[in-house]
Design a protein around this motif. Structure first.
Motif, PDB file in Angstrom:
ATOM      1  N   UNK A 251       0.774  -1.255  -0.215  1.00  0.00           N
ATOM      2  CA  UNK A 251      -0.044  -0.090  -0.022  1.00  0.00           C
ATOM      3  C   UNK A 251       0.869   1.173  -0.082  1.00  0.00           C
ATOM      4  N   UNK A 252       1.812   1.247   0.861  1.00  0.00           N
ATOM      5  CA  UNK A 252       2.636   2.505   0.898  1.00  0.00           C
ATOM      6  C   UNK A 252       3.554   2.691  -0.176  1.00  0.00           C
ATOM      7  N   UNK A 253       3.971   1.592  -0.982  1.00  0.00           N
ATOM      8  CA  UNK A 253       4.838   1.834  -1.910  1.00  0.00           C
ATOM      9  C   UNK A 253       3.639   2.293  -3.065  1.00  0.00           C
ATOM     10  N   UNK A 254       2.377   1.774  -3.295  1.00  0.00           N
ATOM     11  CA  UNK A 254       1.634   2.543  -4.195  1.00  0.00           C
ATOM     12  C   UNK A 254       1.237   3.958  -3.772  1.00  0.00           C
ATOM     13  N   UNK A 255       1.376   4.364  -2.741  1.00  0.00           N
ATOM     14  CA  UNK A 255       1.127   5.847  -2.116  1.00  0.00           C
ATOM     15  C   UNK A 255       2.393   6.339  -2.575  1.00  0.00           C
ATOM     16  N   UNK A 256       3.525   6.224  -2.348  1.00  0.00           N
ATOM     17  CA  UNK A 256       4.839   6.824  -2.591  1.00  0.00           C
ATOM     18  C   UNK A 256       4.913   7.124  -4.190  1.00  0.00           C
ATOM     19  N   UNK A 257       4.406   6.484  -4.870  1.00  0.00           N
ATOM     20  CA  UNK A 257       4.695   6.492  -6.440  1.00  0.00           C
ATOM     21  C   UNK A 257       3.624   7.757  -6.885  1.00  0.00           C
ATOM     22  N   UNK A 258       2.617   8.016  -6.097  1.00  0.00           N
ATOM     23  CA  UNK A 258       1.525   8.854  -6.268  1.00  0.00           C
ATOM     24  C   UNK A 258       1.888  10.449  -5.478  1.00  0.00           C
ATOM     25  N   UNK A 259       3.112  10.384  -4.639  1.00  0.00           N
ATOM     26  CA  UNK A 259       3.259  11.450  -4.082  1.00  0.00           C
ATOM     27  C   UNK A 259       4.559  12.152  -4.480  1.00  0.00           C
ATOM     28  N   UNK A 260       5.744  11.403  -4.858  1.00  0.00           N
ATOM     29  CA  UNK A 260       6.875  11.966  -5.266  1.00  0.00           C
ATOM     30  C   UNK A 260       7.418  11.048  -6.495  1.00  0.00           C
ATOM     31  N   UNK A 261       8.476  11.735  -7.137  1.00  0.00           N
ATOM     32  CA  UNK A 261       9.022  11.021  -8.189  1.00  0.00           C
ATOM     33  C   UNK A 261      10.387  10.893  -7.974  1.00  0.00           C
ATOM     34  N   UNK A 262      10.886  10.822  -6.735  1.00  0.00           N
ATOM     35  CA  UNK A 262      12.212  10.522  -6.404  1.00  0.00           C
ATOM     36  C   UNK A 262      12.988   9.212  -6.610  1.00  0.00           C
ATOM     37  N   UNK A 263      11.823   8.105  -6.595  1.00  0.00           N
ATOM     38  CA  UNK A 263      12.350   6.931  -6.699  1.00  0.00           C
ATOM     39  C   UNK A 263      12.402   6.393  -8.133  1.00  0.00           C
TER      40      UNK A 263
END
Length: 657
Positions: free
Chosen positions: A518-530
């Motif tokens: 879930x948090x991985x999915x959330x992260x890619x919608x919040x930042x482009x740093x990865x």
């Protein structure tokens, strides 16, 4: 934090090693302390399955005897015999002196899922005359109809995976009694309810157990301690408090029953934010009180000292899991055995002065240890993983603390890549735990070492919501998935990059399983740093998850009410809501029969990312259940990890820094 430099020829964990790891558990010490039996799970790549071996150690610990495949349950009170269960559910009794076994009874499992802490245990009466065990009444089970399935309750799904049914058979699990010498089993607790987690009274006349006997047990997650009288079959409710109860243990003198408990009105059969504590009542059901609230940690695995004056238990604290004891009169708590590492379970010897326990560290799989001389000497008893690890370099994790956005202190760990040298720059993978109330720490995790061998530094963090830091910290995700916990993770990444100049801030990847997914999915919608993400069994839409998951009660517990009363809040914290902002190449891995986080969660995210033009692939594992669990078949586990590493190699390692 400066990791030790290693020879460039060092070799760490690779996917072929996954089948070599022998997973140790369930060590049972005989009452006299002279015999030890334990469980080892061994992967069989040919059969694509696991062999669960029951191993008996000789008194001098020099000889191992494999009793068969299955589970060891209990020693007889005099230690001369062992109750065990074969992998087809047969209960047998093994006699140590003659090295022979005899059949006792057939036990049946229901596919109905109660909760993670429900024990389907089998126990020997203190007088040695009887065996009590839990078994499903299959006469009332619903037969599978491939054409038509009629559903009229809420808990109609099971955990599924590896040949297990995806739907509940609705067979109730009850307590049965059979003479230890052999005979016909007798049903002690008939009726439309499920029982689990049984314990004998010292006089062998009563059994305490846990049952949810509310008006709607498929909806209301509440349970109590009950007793059944062996002779009269009278069933009595002992606890009256609001909340869930688990794993009762009768005191040696019969005067009290201890158990694990939470007090929340909105319970869940999954990972509760509320930490479990030891509750205690009199044998008659009066004078309920908590014993461990002062510790402010999540309690597990309780055992009485033979004197009845103390209770021993396990609790996680800042990434370590240790053994503690509490004085039942003064409620004073002291650590008994601990330090860096994670202790899974333990057993007291007959006098209560020494322990046998199972412990792992970040670079060592679990083995069995024993204390002697009242805990002053510790000896490693098993060497199940010593031989194959002799030529392996598994990096030790270094721990650190940092201040998050609101000055909350958060703990993390960093594992350097195998062959590390400070003259090079290395890509970094952030690994996120599930739960959301799990705890990372000084434990062995295969993923970390596979990534380390592949040339990545590995960062893992316990953001708010993790247990092991007190109830307030554990409550950090309530009504706020993806809020403060996301900011904790990003602050931890920033801190690790600042403190370790050998990390390449331009080559970052992220992965996680279940809530970590879930948090991985959330992260890619919040930042482009990865540069890349790998979502394993992850949630994407909290609204649809609340209506399709086996753990629909989790959304009620985390967000304070029925899902239909919280749709706005559930959608606010759903990664799918912000999928239009995602651009990170994302690999989604998911089990076909995952009812904990249904496969549709991956489909929803995949479709949204694909329509957004994001590089994405969805991989479905046929017949598999929920993600990174130990029961993921050997071939699927190897494939999953190889795909993860290839994805990171393609998008992270190859990125221009």
């Amino acid at each position: 934090m400066t990791p030790t430099e290693l020879n460039a020829s060092s070799r760490g964990l690779v996917t072929e090693d996954l089948c070599k790891i022998r997973k140790v558990g369930a060590a049972l010490l005989s009452p006299a302390g002279n015999n030890l039996v334990y469980h080892v799970s061994v992967a069989d790549i040919v059969q694509n399955d696991y062999q669960d071996l029951i191993i008996l150690l000789s008194e001098d610990r020099s000889t191992k005897t494999v009793l068969g495949r299955g589970t060891a349950h209990a020693w007889s009170p005099d230690g001369s015999e062992l109750l065990y269960e074969t992998d087809n559910g047969e209960l047998h009794i093994y006699t140590v002196q003659t090295a022979t076994s005899r059949f006792l009874a057939q036990r049946h499992d229901s596919s109905f899922f109660s909760n993670h802490l429900a024990l389907k245990n089998c126990i020997w009466s203190p007088d040695g005359q009887y065996i009590a065990y839990l078994s499903a009444d299959l006469s009332l089970a619903e037969t599978e109809n491939n054409d038509v399935r009629v559903i009229d309750d809420l808990l109609y799904k099971s955990k599924g995976g590896r040949g297990r049914p995806a739907y509940s058979d609705h067979a109730c699990t009850h307590i049965y009694l059979v003479p230890a010498a052999g005979g016909s089993p007798a049903l002690l607790t008939p009726g439309p309810f499920n029982e689990h987690s049984i314990t004998w009274a010292p006089d062998s006349r009563h059994i305490a157990f846990i049952s949810n006997r509310t008006s709607r047990p498929d909806d209301i997650q509440q349970s109590d301690v009950w007793t059944v009288a062996i002779q009269t079959l009278e069933i009595t409710r002992l606890t009256q408090h609001t909340g869930m109860t688990y794993q009762p243990a009768w005191s040696p003198d019969g005067s009290h029953i201890a158990f694990l408990a939470v007090s929340g009105y909105l319970g869940t059969n999954d990972s509760t934010a509320e930490d479990t504590h030891i509750g205690m009542i009199s044998a008659g059901g009066s004078h309920f009180r908590y014993l461990t609230k002062s510790l402010d940690r999540r309690i597990e695995h309780i055992r009485w000292h033979p004197s009845g004056k103390h209770l021993f238990f396990i609790a996680g604290d800042h990434g370590d899991t240790s053994i503690y004891q509490v004085n039942i009169d003064k409620e004073e708590i002291t650590m008994v055995q601990g330090g860096a590492g994670c202790i899974y379970e333990f057993y007291l010897n007959g006098s209560g002065e020494d322990l046998v326990f199972i412990k792992a560290d970040t670079n060592r799989p679990a083995e069995i240890f024993a204390t002697s001389s009242q805990g002053t000497v510790i000896e490693q008893i098993t060497q199940e993983n010593t031989a194959w690890m002799e030529n392996k370099t598994l990096q030790q994790a270094g721990t650190f603390r940092f201040q998050s956005f609101d000055n909350l202190s958060v703990q993390g760990w960093l594992i350097p890549p195998v062959g590390f040298t400070e003259t090079q720059k290395y890509p970094l993978i952030l690994v996120i735990h599930g739960g959301p109330h799990n705890m990372f720490g000084h434990d062995f995790d295969e993923r970390m070492h596979l990534l380390s061998q592949a040339g990545y530094a590995v960062l893992y963090i316990n953001p708010r919501g993790s247990h092991g830091y007190g109830q307030s910290f554990s409550n950090g995700t309530i009504m706020n998935w993806g809020g403060g916990d996301y900011q904790d993770l990003m602050a931890g990444v920033d801190f690790a990059l600042k403190e370790n100049p050998w990390l390449d801030e331009e080559r970052l990847g992220v992965t996680g399983q279940s809530y970590g997914g879930y948090m991985t999915n959330w992260i890619i919608t919040q930042t482009s740093r990865f540069k890349a993400a790998v979502t394993d069994g992850g949630i994407s839409n909290l609204v649809s998850f609340a209506g399709t998951s086996l753990y629909h009660s989790l959304m009620e517990s985390e967000f304070g009410g029925r899902a239909y009363e919280r749709f706005d809040l559930l959608w606010q914290w759903s990664p799918l809501r912000n999928a239009g902002r995602a651009g990170t190449p994302t690999l989604l891995l998911h089990g076909e029969t995952d009812n904990e986080v249904p496969f549709s969660q991956a489909e929803e995210m995949y479709t949204a990312l694909k329509k957004q033009g994001v590089d994405t692939i969805l991989v479905q594992y046929t017949g598999e259940g929920h993600g990174w669990r130990p029961d993921l078949s050997p071939r699927s586990k190897a494939d999953l990890n190889e795909r993860m590493i290839r994805w990171f190699d393609t998008y992270v390692k190859a990125a221009v820094s």
